[in-house]
Scaffold this motif. Structure first.
Motif, PDB file in Angstrom:
ATOM      1  N   THR A  23       0.967  -1.033   0.047  1.00 34.79           N
ATOM      2  CA  THR A  23      -0.175   0.041   0.031  1.00 34.79           C
ATOM      3  C   THR A  23       0.800   1.333   0.072  1.00 34.79           C
ATOM      4  OG1 THR A  23      -1.691  -1.170   1.341  1.00 34.79           O
ATOM      5  CG2 THR A  23      -1.894   1.158   1.460  1.00 34.79           C
ATOM      6  N   ALA A  24       0.483   2.324  -0.720  1.00 31.74           N
ATOM      7  CA  ALA A  24       0.902   3.584  -0.702  1.00 31.74           C
ATOM      8  C   ALA A  24       0.000   4.761  -0.769  1.00 31.74           C
ATOM      9  CB  ALA A  24       1.944   3.550  -2.001  1.00 31.74           C
ATOM     10  N   PHE A  25       0.468   5.893  -0.068  1.00 25.90           N
ATOM     11  CA  PHE A  25      -0.336   7.021  -0.241  1.00 25.90           C
ATOM     12  C   PHE A  25       0.243   7.895  -1.543  1.00 25.90           C
ATOM     13  CE2 PHE A  25       0.244   6.145   4.408  1.00 25.90           C
ATOM     14  CZ  PHE A  25      -1.185   6.012   4.799  1.00 25.90           C
ATOM     15  N   ASN A  26      -0.896   8.650  -2.111  1.00 23.69           N
ATOM     16  CA  ASN A  26      -0.300   9.231  -3.382  1.00 23.69           C
ATOM     17  C   ASN A  26      -0.947  10.708  -2.900  1.00 23.69           C
ATOM     18  OD1 ASN A  26      -3.386  10.035  -4.302  1.00 23.69           O
ATOM     19  ND2 ASN A  26      -3.359   7.881  -5.159  1.00 23.69           N
ATOM     20  N   VAL A  36      -5.899  20.589 -10.696  1.00 23.37           N
ATOM     21  CA  VAL A  36      -6.688  19.695  -9.725  1.00 23.37           C
ATOM     22  C   VAL A  36      -5.540  19.049  -8.877  1.00 23.37           C
ATOM     23  CG1 VAL A  36      -7.834  17.387  -9.285  1.00 23.37           C
ATOM     24  CG2 VAL A  36      -8.237  18.939 -11.227  1.00 23.37           C
ATOM     25  N   LEU A  37      -5.640  18.941  -7.510  1.00 18.78           N
ATOM     26  CA  LEU A  37      -4.981  18.347  -6.604  1.00 18.78           C
ATOM     27  C   LEU A  37      -5.602  16.931  -6.047  1.00 18.78           C
ATOM     28  CD1 LEU A  37      -3.953  21.293  -4.035  1.00 18.78           C
ATOM     29  CD2 LEU A  37      -2.578  20.512  -6.048  1.00 18.78           C
ATOM     30  N   GLN A  38      -4.777  15.852  -5.762  1.00 21.78           N
ATOM     31  CA  GLN A  38      -5.068  14.638  -5.588  1.00 21.78           C
ATOM     32  C   GLN A  38      -4.578  14.117  -4.380  1.00 21.78           C
ATOM     33  OE1 GLN A  38      -5.003  12.288  -8.911  1.00 21.78           O
ATOM     34  NE2 GLN A  38      -5.212  10.371  -7.861  1.00 21.78           N
ATOM     35  N   ALA A  39      -5.325  13.501  -3.360  1.00 23.46           N
ATOM     36  CA  ALA A  39      -4.697  12.611  -2.376  1.00 23.46           C
ATOM     37  C   ALA A  39      -5.443  11.450  -2.363  1.00 23.46           C
ATOM     38  CB  ALA A  39      -4.650  13.567  -1.173  1.00 23.46           C
ATOM     39  N   GLY A  40      -4.745  10.221  -1.889  1.00 21.97           N
ATOM     40  CA  GLY A  40      -5.432   8.888  -1.923  1.00 21.97           C
ATOM     41  C   GLY A  40      -4.658   7.813  -1.399  1.00 21.97           C
ATOM     42  N   LEU A  41      -5.036   6.644  -1.867  1.00 18.20           N
ATOM     43  CA  LEU A  41      -4.478   5.449  -1.589  1.00 18.20           C
ATOM     44  C   LEU A  41      -4.457   4.723  -2.791  1.00 18.20           C
ATOM     45  CD1 LEU A  41      -5.958   4.369   1.865  1.00 18.20           C
ATOM     46  CD2 LEU A  41      -3.819   5.123   1.567  1.00 18.20           C
ATOM     47  N   GLU A  42      -3.153   3.757  -2.889  1.00 17.35           N
ATOM     48  CA  GLU A  42      -2.735   3.022  -4.007  1.00 17.35           C
ATOM     49  C   GLU A  42      -2.525   1.601  -3.269  1.00 17.35           C
ATOM     50  OE1 GLU A  42      -2.781   3.937  -7.305  1.00 17.35           O
ATOM     51  OE2 GLU A  42      -3.570   5.871  -6.583  1.00 17.35           O
ATOM     52  N   PHE A  43      -2.901   0.511  -4.128  1.00 16.77           N
ATOM     53  CA  PHE A  43      -2.674  -0.863  -3.670  1.00 16.77           C
ATOM     54  C   PHE A  43      -2.244  -1.708  -4.772  1.00 16.77           C
ATOM     55  CE2 PHE A  43      -3.948  -5.210  -2.794  1.00 16.77           C
ATOM     56  CZ  PHE A  43      -3.465  -5.509  -1.605  1.00 16.77           C
ATOM     57  N   LYS A  44      -1.026  -2.253  -4.602  1.00 14.62           N
ATOM     58  CA  LYS A  44      -0.347  -3.030  -5.591  1.00 14.62           C
ATOM     59  C   LYS A  44      -1.104  -4.507  -5.585  1.00 14.62           C
ATOM     60  CE  LYS A  44       4.107  -4.565  -7.516  1.00 14.62           C
ATOM     61  NZ  LYS A  44       5.523  -4.414  -7.176  1.00 14.62           N
ATOM     62  N   ALA A  45      -1.612  -5.186  -6.540  1.00 15.83           N
ATOM     63  CA  ALA A  45      -2.347  -6.336  -6.624  1.00 15.83           C
ATOM     64  C   ALA A  45      -1.631  -7.379  -6.923  1.00 15.83           C
ATOM     65  CB  ALA A  45      -3.558  -6.277  -7.455  1.00 15.83           C
ATOM     66  N   ASN A  46      -0.339  -7.163  -7.346  1.00 17.79           N
ATOM     67  CA  ASN A  46       0.544  -8.495  -7.520  1.00 17.79           C
ATOM     68  C   ASN A  46       1.831  -8.208  -7.103  1.00 17.79           C
ATOM     69  OD1 ASN A  46       1.437  -6.388  -9.187  1.00 17.79           O
ATOM     70  ND2 ASN A  46       1.542  -7.757 -10.963  1.00 17.79           N
ATOM     71  N   SER A  52       3.221  -4.213 -12.929  1.00 22.23           N
ATOM     72  CA  SER A  52       2.780  -4.179 -11.569  1.00 22.23           C
ATOM     73  C   SER A  52       1.159  -3.566 -12.075  1.00 22.23           C
ATOM     74  CB  SER A  52       3.206  -2.650 -11.011  1.00 22.23           C
ATOM     75  OG  SER A  52       4.503  -3.109 -10.463  1.00 22.23           O
ATOM     76  N   LEU A  53       0.311  -4.188 -11.222  1.00 23.04           N
ATOM     77  CA  LEU A  53      -1.078  -3.816 -11.356  1.00 23.04           C
ATOM     78  C   LEU A  53      -1.643  -3.007 -10.033  1.00 23.04           C
ATOM     79  CD1 LEU A  53      -3.444  -3.924 -13.349  1.00 23.04           C
ATOM     80  CD2 LEU A  53      -4.223  -6.125 -12.094  1.00 23.04           C
ATOM     81  N   VAL A  54      -2.039  -1.730 -10.321  1.00 28.09           N
ATOM     82  CA  VAL A  54      -1.995  -0.962  -9.036  1.00 28.09           C
ATOM     83  C   VAL A  54      -3.619  -0.365  -9.081  1.00 28.09           C
ATOM     84  CG1 VAL A  54      -1.573   1.295  -7.972  1.00 28.09           C
ATOM     85  CG2 VAL A  54       0.315  -0.251  -9.055  1.00 28.09           C
ATOM     86  N   PHE A  55      -4.195  -0.508  -7.849  1.00 27.83           N
ATOM     87  CA  PHE A  55      -5.832  -0.062  -7.859  1.00 27.83           C
ATOM     88  C   PHE A  55      -5.681   1.183  -6.893  1.00 27.83           C
ATOM     89  CE2 PHE A  55      -6.192  -4.364  -9.109  1.00 27.83           C
ATOM     90  CZ  PHE A  55      -7.236  -4.371 -10.030  1.00 27.83           C
ATOM     91  N   GLY A  56      -6.559   2.126  -7.047  1.00 23.94           N
ATOM     92  CA  GLY A  56      -6.388   3.151  -5.982  1.00 23.94           C
ATOM     93  C   GLY A  56      -7.645   4.109  -5.897  1.00 23.94           C
ATOM     94  N   VAL A  57      -7.857   4.714  -4.903  1.00 18.60           N
ATOM     95  CA  VAL A  57      -9.099   5.649  -4.623  1.00 18.60           C
ATOM     96  C   VAL A  57      -8.548   7.021  -4.159  1.00 18.60           C
ATOM     97  CG1 VAL A  57     -10.770   3.762  -4.290  1.00 18.60           C
ATOM     98  CG2 VAL A  57      -9.436   4.699  -2.493  1.00 18.60           C
ATOM     99  N   SER A  58      -9.178   7.919  -4.663  1.00 21.32           N
ATOM    100  CA  SER A  58      -8.446   9.286  -4.256  1.00 21.32           C
ATOM    101  C   SER A  58      -9.418  10.099  -4.032  1.00 21.32           C
ATOM    102  CB  SER A  58      -7.478  10.047  -5.150  1.00 21.32           C
ATOM    103  OG  SER A  58      -6.947   9.067  -5.970  1.00 21.32           O
ATOM    104  N   PRO A  72     -14.744  12.328  -5.551  1.00 18.50           N
ATOM    105  CA  PRO A  72     -14.061  10.816  -5.413  1.00 18.50           C
ATOM    106  C   PRO A  72     -13.403  10.631  -6.550  1.00 18.50           C
ATOM    107  CG  PRO A  72     -16.347  10.689  -5.348  1.00 18.50           C
ATOM    108  CD  PRO A  72     -16.254  12.094  -5.266  1.00 18.50           C
ATOM    109  N   GLU A  73     -12.523   9.664  -6.660  1.00 23.54           N
ATOM    110  CA  GLU A  73     -12.046   9.271  -8.115  1.00 23.54           C
ATOM    111  C   GLU A  73     -11.507   7.697  -7.634  1.00 23.54           C
ATOM    112  OE1 GLU A  73      -9.542  11.023 -11.526  1.00 23.54           O
ATOM    113  OE2 GLU A  73      -8.067  10.208  -9.906  1.00 23.54           O
ATOM    114  N   ALA A  74     -11.595   6.746  -8.518  1.00 25.55           N
ATOM    115  CA  ALA A  74     -11.113   5.749  -8.619  1.00 25.55           C
ATOM    116  C   ALA A  74     -10.147   5.290  -9.806  1.00 25.55           C
ATOM    117  CB  ALA A  74     -12.090   4.307  -8.557  1.00 25.55           C
ATOM    118  N   ASN A  75      -8.873   4.475  -9.622  1.00 19.13           N
ATOM    119  CA  ASN A  75      -8.120   4.394 -10.892  1.00 19.13           C
ATOM    120  C   ASN A  75      -7.565   2.986 -10.860  1.00 19.13           C
ATOM    121  OD1 ASN A  75      -5.591   4.341  -9.495  1.00 19.13           O
ATOM    122  ND2 ASN A  75      -6.041   6.590  -8.825  1.00 19.13           N
ATOM    123  N   ILE A  76      -7.017   2.561 -11.937  1.00 20.22           N
ATOM    124  CA  ILE A  76      -6.213   1.223 -12.234  1.00 20.22           C
ATOM    125  C   ILE A  76      -4.972   1.491 -13.166  1.00 20.22           C
ATOM    126  CG2 ILE A  76      -7.548   0.659 -13.782  1.00 20.22           C
ATOM    127  CD1 ILE A  76      -7.367  -2.253 -13.259  1.00 20.22           C
TER     128      ILE A  76
END
Length: 149
Positions: A23-26, A36-46, A52-58, A72-76
């Motif tokens: 897990t990492a903070f972004n 746009v400023l963004q802050a959230g969490l990222e999770f490396k799935a593998n 790397s396959l990284v999922f995140g919400v911000s 809110p935003e979701a990314n991959i």
């Protein structure tokens, strides 16, 4: 809006109970037709080092007509050993496919295009951004390692 906030906090709780070393903070800055400023969490799935396959919400912060907006935003993201990055993010106003470069999953430099999906077209057109991922633990598995011969 309440649904998005509840989903955001549910995802955060799930990620916090997962392995911290993936897990990492972004923190990011993007231009998507506006600043746009963004802050959230990222999770490396593998756990692979080659890709790397990284999922995140911000949460996004921007100003619209002199009013502060938090969205809110979701990314991959997918990255490979050649530092190539491909991904997509979705927020209530747009879908943004992206391409760019990843520096060991620590920094993403990307560009793309925001396709508006809302009648109010706050985000549209060519986008670019820089994102920093900060892992909360030492020797994190979130970051890709430099492969030496």
């Amino acid at each position: 809006m309440k649904k998005y906030v509840i989903l955001f906090f549910a995802f955060i709780t799930t990620v916090l109970n997962a392995q911290w070393n993936k897990t990492a903070f972004n923190i990011a800055y993007r231009y998507t037709g506006r600043n746009v400023l963004q802050a959230g969490l990222e999770f490396k799935a593998n756990a692979a080092r080659e890709q790397s396959l990284v999922f995140g919400v911000s949460m996004l912060y921007t100003s619209v007509l002199h009013q502060d907006k938090f969205l809110p935003e979701a990314n991959i993201y997918y990255t490979n050993i050649k530092s190539q990055l491909m991904g997509v993010s979705v927020n209530p106003y747009s879908i943004e496919p992206r391409i760019g470069f990843s520096l060991f999953n620590f920094m993403y430099l990307n560009t793309g295009y925001a396709f508006p999906i809302h009648k109010e077209k706050y985000f549209k057109g060519i986008t670019f951004g820089v994102q920093f991922n900060i892992a909360p633990v030492k020797n994190s598995a979130f970051y890709d390692r430099l492969k030496l011969m």
